[in-house]
Design a protein around this motif. Structure first.
Motif, PDB file in Angstrom:
ATOM      1  N   GLY A 152      50.144  40.947 -78.104  1.00 52.91           N
ATOM      2  CA  GLY A 152      49.631  41.486 -76.972  1.00 52.91           C
ATOM      3  C   GLY A 152      50.475  42.355 -76.363  1.00 52.91           C
ATOM      4  N   THR A 176      40.767  44.122 -78.459  1.00 53.07           N
ATOM      5  CA  THR A 176      41.355  42.847 -78.388  1.00 53.07           C
ATOM      6  C   THR A 176      40.880  41.930 -79.588  1.00 53.07           C
ATOM      7  OG1 THR A 176      39.131  42.126 -77.364  1.00 53.07           O
ATOM      8  CG2 THR A 176      40.688  42.848 -75.901  1.00 53.07           C
ATOM      9  N   ASP A 180      44.471  36.905 -79.560  1.00 52.51           N
ATOM     10  CA  ASP A 180      44.072  35.690 -79.044  1.00 52.51           C
ATOM     11  C   ASP A 180      43.271  35.633 -77.816  1.00 52.51           C
ATOM     12  OD1 ASP A 180      45.760  35.048 -76.773  1.00 52.51           O
ATOM     13  OD2 ASP A 180      47.377  35.030 -78.292  1.00 52.51           O
ATOM     14  N   ARG A 181      42.490  34.701 -77.413  1.00 54.14           N
ATOM     15  CA  ARG A 181      41.770  34.780 -76.333  1.00 54.14           C
ATOM     16  C   ARG A 181      42.429  35.016 -75.045  1.00 54.14           C
ATOM     17  NH1 ARG A 181      36.518  31.910 -74.851  1.00 54.14           N
ATOM     18  NH2 ARG A 181      36.508  31.897 -72.624  1.00 54.14           N
ATOM     19  N   HIS A 182      43.409  34.521 -74.810  1.00 53.40           N
ATOM     20  CA  HIS A 182      44.359  34.718 -73.738  1.00 53.40           C
ATOM     21  C   HIS A 182      44.834  36.120 -73.635  1.00 53.40           C
ATOM     22  CE1 HIS A 182      46.982  33.834 -70.279  1.00 53.40           C
ATOM     23  NE2 HIS A 182      47.883  34.468 -71.137  1.00 53.40           N
ATOM     24  N   SER A 183      45.471  36.747 -74.693  1.00 53.99           N
ATOM     25  CA  SER A 183      46.068  38.077 -74.805  1.00 53.99           C
ATOM     26  C   SER A 183      44.778  39.119 -74.536  1.00 53.99           C
ATOM     27  CB  SER A 183      46.840  38.206 -76.068  1.00 53.99           C
ATOM     28  OG  SER A 183      47.950  37.240 -76.133  1.00 53.99           O
ATOM     29  N   GLU A 185      42.143  38.743 -73.236  1.00 54.35           N
ATOM     30  CA  GLU A 185      41.871  38.743 -71.714  1.00 54.35           C
ATOM     31  C   GLU A 185      42.680  39.770 -70.809  1.00 54.35           C
ATOM     32  OE1 GLU A 185      39.323  37.914 -68.465  1.00 54.35           O
ATOM     33  OE2 GLU A 185      38.807  37.381 -70.540  1.00 54.35           O
ATOM     34  N   GLU A 186      43.921  39.292 -71.197  1.00 55.79           N
ATOM     35  CA  GLU A 186      45.143  40.094 -70.235  1.00 55.79           C
ATOM     36  C   GLU A 186      44.913  41.598 -70.566  1.00 55.79           C
ATOM     37  OE1 GLU A 186      48.991  37.497 -69.922  1.00 55.79           O
ATOM     38  OE2 GLU A 186      49.062  38.947 -71.641  1.00 55.79           O
ATOM     39  N   GLN A 189      41.607  43.055 -68.834  1.00 58.29           N
ATOM     40  CA  GLN A 189      41.817  43.301 -67.353  1.00 58.29           C
ATOM     41  C   GLN A 189      42.822  44.237 -67.072  1.00 58.29           C
ATOM     42  OE1 GLN A 189      40.085  41.765 -65.261  1.00 58.29           O
ATOM     43  NE2 GLN A 189      39.344  40.404 -66.648  1.00 58.29           N
TER      44      GLN A 189
END
Lengths: 234, 419
Positions: A152, A176, A180-183, A185-186, A189
């Motif tokens: 990320g 992306t 992973d999903r969280h990274s 998303e970051e 954004q």
């Protein structure tokens, strides 16, 4: 005096066929306009021609037929060096893999487009890039090598690199996809924020429907043709 | 302030990336540098040894002989048929010629003055040279006699450094310095008296002031100029002028110039030993050929390593092109990489080459003759010009070797590279 460019990207009848023993048509006539500051996502099956389209929109490849204008310049009129200058000044790239140079630190990677354009970054330019890196949470990683940073973090550094020359458009090919999903998303954004704040258009190819829906416009490529799924974000 | 900031801004990116490539290359970079260094070491050693041998051989020959010998040419008989204004009639078809005889140079001071004006001339010595017989009691032994001022003759054919005993400088009119072989044949030593009878038949009783040995067969007997003139009965004349030059390979030019300026015959050492000069040239050519092939071989090794390096960096080249790098910038990155390898390799090679030459010069050979100075087993030459030339040649070969992979990198299609 030339009128200001309304569209950073404008294609008319864009076709691409890969030569070979059996010619393979990939894009069969794409008409596309991307406005200044717009955030567009492109979805489609694997092998549908998304990456090919992105390569042509980024002046890395040339169409077999049709017209492609980037920032008002018809790329068919440019030499190899002219295309390189266009890529340097108008286009930013973010790839699925971060593609940072392992020999360089995070900060050096981020200022690389400036170094390519003018030899080395001025103190002001370095300061600006540093502030962007700090903004994306890499203030503590400035002098670290990419292989010591997380996926990320590397992708955030790659986004800053894409913005270094203050381009008119950033082309992101599944940015992306490796996160992973969280990274993911970051990173997404972050791109949205930069697009809104700096006024840079983004074209993002993605397989992630959730992220695609968050764009201003969703386009789909099927059988070499493009269709618009939605024009404005809800 | 980094070294990079000393470079023009336009090429800083290329220089920095090339430097980082070399640094991150680790073992591969060092192997490539070692290939260049090996080439430089071999070139420096081969050139050092071959030219060292050349210098030793040349010195061995030319130190002991005059570089140019000036004489008055012996008059050649003209056949009757060629005489101008001859009376028609029968004439002999065969012309008898006597053995070459040295003619006297009466105005030898003019010869000296003219010779000293010619560039490259180091020293000029008037002398008397002739043949004679040396005897101590019975059994005369043939000997070549040279009469010259000892201090001047010393500059032409060094005698003092080869002396086994006695002295040469300060030689008196009734003294002679003879060769060890002659002393052995006559069974005489320093202080003994011998008699030398010249071809003119005048016997000269002389005391042996010194005995020398060059270790190269029988040498001449040295007397003073006045004694030589007396032995050959030529008054105040001389029959030869010896010239020593600074650059021995310029002796031909000096000889030609003397022949033009003086009504005399001037022969250079190289015209007296043409086969020797030819063999020197062949040796030099072989040194250059070996050096050339060595550099070509190391260039291929470097090129193949850099080709692999470019292949491994294909993706990076694609990235650089996608963010705006022009083809000539990519070319420059890989050329700088080659240049860095060239500079590091040639500097390290030069240092190692000098060290190898120095170590090779340490073993000394056993002295082959009495009073001799021990010499290196391998004669070597350490000429900064050869070292700089080897470094420049190796650097050029390396950069040329880097050109092929660099061009390949520059031409790489970014889409293919990124795929």
């Amino acid at each position: 005096m030339a009128s200001p460019v309304q569209f950073v990207i404008e294609t008319v009848g864009l076709k691409k066929t890969y030569a070979g023993k059996v010619p393979t048509p990939v894009l069969l006539g794409i008409d596309l306009q991307v406005a200044v500051g717009e955030f567009v996502s492109i979805i489609g099956q694997s092998g549908s021609g998304k990456s090919t389209l992105l390569n042509i929109l980024g002046a890395l490849d040339i169409p077999t037929e049709g017209t492609v204008k980037i920032d008002g310049v018809d790329i068919s009129t440019l030499t190899d060096d002219g295309l390189a200058v266009l890529r340097s000044q108008v286009v930013g790239f973010v790839f699925q893999s971060h593609f940072l140079l392992e020999e360089l630190t995070c900060l050096e990677n981020a200022v690389l487009p400036i170094a390519i354009r003018s030899g080395s970054a001025t103190p002001e330019e370095t300061e600006w890039i540093t502030s962007l890196l700090v903004r994306v949470g890499l203030g503590g990683q400035l002098h670290k090598s990419p292989d010591t940073m997380s996926g990320g973090e590397n992708q955030r550094c790659a986004i800053v690199r894409a913005l270094a020359n203050k381009p008119s458009i950033v082309l992101a090919d599944e940015p992306t996809g490796n996160l992973d999903r969280h990274s993911g998303e970051e990173v997404f954004q972050l791109m949205r924020q930069m697009s809104a704040e700096i006024g840079i258009a983004f074209v993002m190819v993605t397989h992630d429907d959730r992220l695609a829906r968050a764009a201003d416009r969703i386009l789909s490529i099927e059988d070499g043709l493009m269709r618009s799924l939605r024009n404005k974000a809800p | 302030m980094t070294i990079n900031t000393l470079l023009p801004r336009q090429i800083r990116f290329e220089a920095q990336l090339a430097w980082r490539h070399l640094r991150s290359g680790g073992g591969q970079t060092w192997l490539t540098i070692a290939a260049v260094a090996s080439g430089v070491i071999i070139v420096i050693f081969i050139v050092g040894v071959i030219f060292g041998f050349q210098r030793r051989l040349t010195a061995l020959l030319t130190d002991a002989i005059p570089h140019v010998t000036v004489q008055v040419p012996a008059a050649r008989p003209i056949p009757y048929a060629d005489l101008p204004g001859r009376v028609a009639g029968t004439s002999s078809s065969r012309t008898e010629m006597q053995a070459p005889q040295r003619k006297n140079i009466d105005d030898w001071r003019t010869v000296l003055a003219v010779a000293r004006t010619i560039p490259n001339v180091r020293t000029v010595t008037p002398a008397v040279a002739g043949q004679g017989f040396a005897s101590k009691g019975a059994n005369p032994v043939g000997v070549s006699v040279i009469g010259a001022d000892p201090a001047q003759q010393e500059l032409v054919t060094p005698v003092t450094k080869n002396l086994i005993g006695g002295h040469y400088l300060g030689l008196a009119a009734d003294e002679v310095v003879i060769d060890y072989e002659l002393a052995k044949d006559l069974n005489v030593g320093v202080g003994d008296r011998i008699r030398i009878t010249s071809v003119s038949g005048i016997p000269e009783p002389l005391r042996i002031a010194g005995i020398y040995s060059k270790g190269q067969g029988r040498g001449s007997a040295y007397v003073t100029l006045r004694t030589g003139q007396s032995m050959l009965a030529i008054g105040n004349s001389v029959n030869v002028v010896f010239v020593k030059v600074i650059d021995i390979y310029g002796a031909d030019a000096v000889a030609e110039r003397l022949t033009v300026l003086l009504d005399c015959e001037a022969k250079s050492w190289s015209s007296e030993f043409p086969n020797f000069v030819t063999s020197l040239k062949a040796q030099a050519a072989s040194a250059y050929l070996i050096s050339g092939f060595t550099l070509i071989a190391s260039s291929f090794a470097i090129a193949s390593v850099l080709v692999v390096s470019v292949q491994r960096k294909a993706k990076q080249i694609g990235i650089l092109k996608s963010i705006g790098a022009r083809s000539n910038q990519i070319l420059l990155v890989f050329l700088f990489e080659g240049l860095g390898i060239a500079i590091a390799g040639s500097v390290l090679g030069a240092i190692a080459g000098i060290a190898v030459l120095y170590l090779s010069s340490l073993p000394k050979e056993a002295v082959g003759r009495f009073g001799g100075v021990p010499q290196s087993v391998i004669p070597l030459i350490l000429d900064p010009l050869y070292i700089l030339t080897a470094m420049a040649a190796a650097s050029t070969a390396t950069v040329l070797a880097a050109l092929l992979p660099a061009r390949r990198a520059a031409k790489m299609n970014p889409v293919d590279a990124l795929r």
